[in-house]
Design an enzyme around this catalytic site. Structure first.
Site: not given
Lengths: 422, 422
Positions: A150, A240, A260, A134, A141, A356, A247, A206, A251
């Site tokens: 962030r 997706d 996922k 992916d 996105h 995405t 997640q 997604e 992650y």
């Protein structure tokens, strides 16, 4: 040499309804199963499925010199592995056979035995997905997600415009349209407590497109951007599925995993790049300039319209997103050149998804995370309720098509209903 | 019911040299090809390979009711899919046939036709790896890497002691021992410039062990820690080759990709958990306590000694690392319960690796990154040179074995020589 493009003026003796995704100029490949028959390869034409195995065994494809039984298999991998010359040869031959100007098949008394109504067959996974990658190639996105997590100033990571960021995904849990998807359970981390175990509360889709590898490569071989297209057997719509809460907790630092791997969903018809050839467009200017191995010539993006509909129980589906494949910053041939720059081998049936695909306007965002902006802007539903994420019983429908000058090349749809966690 | 353990006092009529990894109590499964024959399934015994296909076709395995040709395939997947009863039945029957006290095969005039000298066959990948997952389950390794990149105080991420962190890897580029590995090229990011393209300068190994799934599961099914062992067909040594410079630049925010996907190497013999049963040990106390789905009963760690040797051109190999599988914080049954907690389906041939297995002492670190502490403490080589990372022409050898009370159950080795980038 076979032509890539089937002339837009040609018509079929099979009725193709106005606005169909599947005119004679498309002829996407798939795997179908009639009521009580075995799975086999087919092509979509209007509202019909062409039985490629029947054409092959009856000798109509004899000039292509294909192996016996190549279309009697339950996946397309062996045929895709034969390479672009074989795919083009087949598509051109089938277009000839079904051309209104050609009596060859049209004049055969049992011509209808080669066709099955689309509504009466079961469509299956078109390929055995060998490995699945992916990417994360839409600037819209990546910017949206980066901004949420962030802040706007640090939205894109420093590497993002230098290479198509990607990661390996789970191949085994990729399923075809119509297969239901069960809400996953897992570890969730509330802000104010230790992690807990339970069903995901933030289930999301997604909106992505994927391409499938035909001819593979051996280890150590790089594919240049100019060689890449010949390895791409076609494209699919790709949902997706993502459990945002699972997640988020899992992650760091090694990337998405159980958030996922419970499921991804694909549309059943593999649309060739040849069919999409009229819809090539220029991509965005890439600044900073990319390294030479990522440079490419010509137009390598595609103007494919994308749409997501959400159907909640008892209501009509509503369109919640309109996007376009051309919103990708990194195109497929750059992704493939990057994927093989380290000598990683490819196999027929490898599937590579785009990430995405979000545009720049709020109605073009390709996930609930972005559409509802982390749940702060719920989407109104027809019954007066609202949705921040996907609820049990909801059905997500994604559609994709290219359209220009009266020619429409479509993908059909990927449609999936969410079951409650068990 | 078949016994899990083959009594340690039993001897074979086939000579098993002192210190062999492959006594009658091991009988690991593999795929081998004699000089000019086809690939088939075998078991290692001393310095010999037992031809399982020959035993099967001659009727010696008749009581097991196995399908025709099950051992004539070039991978073990179909046999592993039959489940633990089948694996146990086979191992017990072969142990009986080769037991010194049993005349059944020993008394047959052509008994030697069922054996091939190990040195004269080619060992191949034992399984088709369907999907590959890499965990990150050694506290020593995660602490070392975290300390290097984030400082001692933030070494372990907040999720690390709550769940076995893992990620999907590339299945297609997993190769067997003896296959050479080519140094990858890719994007590197020098501190003082834009990214550049070239061969990795920081090529590294990672000392890991992997387990292979036998019987799979369908989507939506969770495997509890008490069910997990029955799905594990056996273990391999796993070298997770890593290009540290490619990885460092690419891996934020979605995890390792091209820095890993150029190659991983496995040992050829699949050692069963039954053979390792005498070497179960308690794992570390897990604090904070884990969620109920990760709790387990009994001893689920294994005392397996691990060793890495580095052979530079023209020199004898030197041991550069001694570690142990029991250094894992998360054991295999916890990894498997976690992997399936979201309903992700499993298939025969799925491979799950442990992550680098480092202990707490500097000589137990399982990668050059840690052994040379990011290149600041180069390792002395026999010719007076030194190594911070792996150079072209170097050979990395990993060995694993369990040993107690005169019983040794070994894995053989995974050995790979590095070729220059092309």
């Amino acid at each position: 040499m076979h032509a890539a493009i089937i002339d837009a003026t040609r018509k079929s003796w099979v009725h193709v309804p106005e606005g169909s995704d599947f005119p004679l100029q498309n002829l996407p490949l798939g795997i179908f199963r009639p009521g009580n028959g075995l799975a086999r390869a087919g092509m979509a034409l209007g509202d019909q499925v062409i039985d490629l195995n029947a054409l092959h065994t009856s000798g109509f494809l004899a000039a292509l010199n294909l192996p016996d039984g190549i279309f009697a298999q339950p996946v397309l991998n062996d045929f895709l592995a034969m390479g672009r010359t074989a795919w083009r040869g087949l598509r051109n031959r089938v277009a000839d056979l079904f051309d209104a100007a050609n009596p060859e098949l049209q004049g055969v008394p049992d011509k209808d035995s080669y066709l099955f109504p689309l509504g009466e067959v079961q469509l299956q996974m078109p390929v055995f997905v060998r490995d699945y990658t992916d990417f994360y190639s839409s600037e819209g996105h990546a910017t949206n997600v980066g901004t949420m997590f962030r802040g706007k100033e640090n939205a894109l990571m420093p590497n993002w415009k230098h290479l198509p960021v990607g990661y390996h995904g789970r191949a085994s849990s990729i399923v075809v349209s119509s297969q239901e998807v069960r809400r996953p359970k897992g570890q969730l981390k509330p802000d104010d407590s230790s992690p807990i175990y339970g069903p995901s509360r933030l289930l999301d889709f997604e909106l992505e497109m994927a391409f499938v590898i035909g001819e593979g490569t051996s280890m150590g071989k790089q594919i240049s951007t100019s060689e890449a297209e010949a390895h791409i057997a076609g494209m699919l719509i790709f949902n997706d599925w993502s459990a945002r809460d699972i997640q988020k907790w899992e992650y760091v630092p090694l990337g998405p995993f159980l958030g996922k791997s419970f499921a991804s969903s694909v549309s059943p018809w593999l649309v060739s790049l040849d069919a999409l050839e009229p819809f090539r467009v220029a991509g965005p200017v890439q600044d900073p300039p990319v390294l030479p191995y990522l440079e490419y010539e010509g137009d390598a993006h595609y103007d494919i319209q994308l749409e997501v509909l959400l159907e909640i129980p008892g209501q009509e589906p509503v369109t919640i997103c309109r996007s376009n494949h051309r919103n990708l910053y990194w195109n497929m041939i750059q992704q493939l050149a990057h994927h093989t720059v380290n000598g990683c081998n490819l196999n027929p049936g490898d599937l590579m998804a785009s990430g995405t695909i979000s545009g720049t306007t709020p109605d073009s965002f390709g996930s609930m995370l972005e559409l509802s902006w982390r749940g702060t802007k719920p989407l109104p539903m027809p019954d007066g309720s609202e949705r921040k994420f996907i609820q049990d019983g909801d059905t997500v429908i994604m559609r994709a098509w290219a359209e220009k000058d009266g020619l429409r090349i479509g993908f059909g749809e990927v449609r999936s209903t969410v079951l409650p966690a068990n």
